[in-house]
Design an enzyme around this catalytic site. Structure first.
Site: not given
Ligand code: DQQ
Length: 652
Positions: A134-135, A137, A197, A261, A348
């Site tokens: 899995w990948m 951000d 992130t 983030d 989100d």
């Molecule tokens: N993905 C990260 C978070 C971010 C979210 C966790 C966004 O830091 O807010 O994998 O896809």
């Protein structure tokens, strides 16, 4: 182990609202510590009230922002078709404070019997993917000593979200990639539940600092500092986490799972560094502002950079200048009368990336949208398909700003596990202000992708009559194409007012016929047209003769499989006087990236055909209008594969 001492001079830090509990620490603590803490907590609560009231004041000031004028802008048709069969998987990510893949569970959806040949076809030839698993951000993209570095959210253990660490790859040209060992793993209490992130900042002396969100052992979101162990290593193989981490914890009034983030830092007029971090208060999405001199100690700005009611949690915020005059990209600290500033948020709540163009007030640490009706999160999107958690960086080697976006899957999690991988990164795009409209960005695949072009096929002035489908004789399905379309002028004049209420997702897709559309290309189609994905324009005519053009993708017939999402999406695309309708499409197995009018409106789709694969995948022109004929000219290239493989020492 490299020097874990601070990068820059240390000063006193602000007292956080959250007292972190490193693993193994007994939370009762000693009495002296408790006393000291309770005093500090009082101070924190008081300053918390202050911060919250300042934030609320700002939110009230912003609350006039409404949804965009349906006729005025790119935002006109914010479209997110929500198929009823989609139910959120609701497990790992949600409990950790982030959303995860919407999954095709329930509602009687049966798993399609995918075979290996179909699943293997889905893997792409020139898009960045890890070798497996899995990948999500993109993280900390940067250019350093001749290499583009790309870090990404990665689960080394499975093809679903979880156990997140930082994957790492390098490239000389943003197209061919070499996989490197993981850059950072979840080995500290402050990122035990995930190395989330983050973004890179290149300091004036060329050194790099990385700020990232850690999900702590208690699933609290904190910000951490990391830096390369050896700045002489162009591959930046080893990363050191600062011994004083976390450098930031959720401030008073902000939820423990609503603080994540950090952006790339930019310089203030006072010479400090400034970052923003996404959050929310109730349902209002906000970007908190912090100033720092050393990336260790931070001052929470008196308020927030910007807030938009009803947009929910802001993930992966981005902030950058664009030139009002030139086509060059700008470094993040550039400011002045010749620039506008872009704020981007990943919502989100609906998993889409929205941006707005506006003015940044450095002194007040505020940003104001040019048009509050299309403010961040309620107006324009980078992409009207699947495109999330994006991040830009300034490429100092070519003087351009480059945008990376995570392209998730729209098949089932069962299929992802079967194929052993999930997600792609879109082809990196340059981003500039559209100086012709002044109200949107232009996104365009980086020029390096053109190095993959092989044989080209040209089709000139093809007539596509109303209600017809025209096959294009090509070999090889992995393609990139440019197509231009011209509608029959007389038919436009003749047509009565038509489809003024049109929106891509609510008008029955490419099978719905109007006087002036839909027309475009059927991509990844089989001979019998049992599977195909239309990428098309639709022109609506107002009673005053004005035309409004939409650019859409319809996946409802993209596959005979039932366990894939089949949305129809798109948006308005500005077409200026005298312009032909232009589309560029990159097709790479299960991804279709489409750019209309030079990148004013973009749509990325994931499709999973079962028949229109390998040599059976074909391309057609179509025109499903009832009145207007279309003339189209096309240039189509077969594309080579990119080299994306593990790094070996011989390559050094
Ligand atoms: N993905 C990260 C978070 C971010 C979210 C966790 C966004 O830091 O807010 O994998 O896809």
């Amino acid at each position: 182990m490299a020097d874990p001492s601070p990068l820059l001079p240390v000063s006193n830090s602000l007292e956080p609202s959250y007292n972190p509990v490193p693993e193994g620490t007994v939370s009762a603590g000693c009495p002296a510590t408790r006393l000291r803490r309770s005093k500090k907590v009082l101070i924190a609560v008081f300053s918390g009230l202050l911060v919250v009231s300042l934030i609320l004041a700002t939110i009230n000031n912003n609350s006039g922002a409404q949804h965009g004028d349906e006729n005025a802008s790119l935002a006109a048709s914010r479209e997110t078709a929500k198929p009823e069969t989609l139910l959120p998987a609701g497990s790992r990510g949600v409990s950790a404070g982030v959303s995860e893949k919407a999954n095709l569970k329930g509602a009687g959806v049966k798993d399609y019997p995918w075979n290996n040949s179909m699943l293997s076809w889905q893997r792409t030839a020139f898009h960045f993917q890890p070798e497996d698993n899995w990948m999500n951000d993109p993280n900390g993209p940067l250019y350093y000593k001749g290499w583009y570095h790309f870090f990404y959210q990665y689960n080394p253990n499975a093809a679903v979200w979880g156990d997140i660490v930082w994957g790492h790859a390098v490239s000389k040209d943003l197209i061919h990639w070499l996989h490197l060992p993981l850059a950072m793993v979840a080995d500290e209490w402050y990122d035990k539940n995930g190395v989330w992130t983050g973004s890179a900042t290149i300091l004036p002396d060329g050194k790099i600092v990385m700020l990232y969100t850690g999900s702590t052992n208690e699933s609290v979101q904190v910000q951490n500092l990391a830096y390369p162990a050896d700045h002489n290593d162009p591959l930046l193989l080893r990363w050191v986490k600062y011994s004083g981490n976390p450098v930031l914890v959720p401030p008073p009034g902000i939820g423990a799972k609503d603080f994540r983030d950090p952006t790339t830092a930019w310089k203030t007029s006072e010479g400090k560094w400034r970052i923003i971090i996404g959050s929310k208060i109730n349902k209002t999405g906000i970007a908190l502002v912090y100033d720092t001199e050393d990336f260790i100690n931070y001052t929470l700005s008196s308020g927030i950079l910007h807030a938009v009611p009803k947009t929910g949690m802001w993930e992966c915020v981005d902030f950058y200048p664009v030139s009002k005059t030139g086509q060059n990209g700008l470094d993040t600290s550039v400011n002045g009368p010749q620039v506008k500033h872009v704020v981007k948020t990943s919502l989100d709540d609906d998993r889409h990336d929205y941006y707005a163009i506006g003015t940044y007030d450095d002194k007040a640490a505020k940003w104001y949208p040019d048009n509050p009706e299309i403010d961040v999160g309620i107006g324009i999107r980078y992409d009207y398909g699947i495109f999330y958690a994006s991040k830009t960086f300034y490429d100092q080697s070519k003087g351009r700003r480059v945008l990376w976006g995570w392209i998730g899957e729209s098949d089932s999690e069962v299929a992802d596990v079967k194929k052993g991988w999930a997600s792609l990164q879109g082809i990196p795009r340059t981003v500039v202000l559209d100086t012709k409209t002044g109200s949107n960005l232009l996104q365009w695949p980086v020029e390096e992708v053109e190095s993959l072009r092989l044989k080209s096929n040209d089709f000139n002035n093809m007539e596509v009559k109303a209600g017809s489908v025209v096959p294009l004789e090509l070999d090889g399905a992995t393609q990139t194409s440019f197509a231009e379309f011209e509608l029959d002028k007389k038919a436009i004049e003749r047509a009565a007012e038509s489809n003024v209420e049109f929106s891509c997702s609510n008008n029955g897709g490419a099978s719905h016929r109007g006087a002036l559309g839909p027309f475009g290309l059927l991509v990844l189609a089989d001979d019998n047209l049992s599977e195909y994905t239309p990428v098309y324009f639709f022109v609506a005519k107002g009673n005053n003769g004005s035309l409004k053009t939409f650019f859409c993708t319809d996946q409802s017939r993209s596959s005979v499989a039932n366990d894939v999402r089949k949305e129809i999406y798109g948006s308005y695309v500005p077409v200026l006087k005298g312009e032909k309708l232009l589309v560029r499409i990159l097709v790479d197995h299960s991804i279709i990236e489409s750019f209309a009018q030079g990148g004013r409106t973009c749509i990325t789709s994931r499709v999973y055909p079962t028949r229109a694969i390998y040599g059976a995948a074909r391309l057609f022109l179509f025109n499903n209008a009832t009145e207007a004929g279309v003339t189209s000219s096309l240039k189509i290239w077969n594309m080579n594969s990119a080299f994306i493989r593990p790094y070996s020492n011989e390559q050094q």
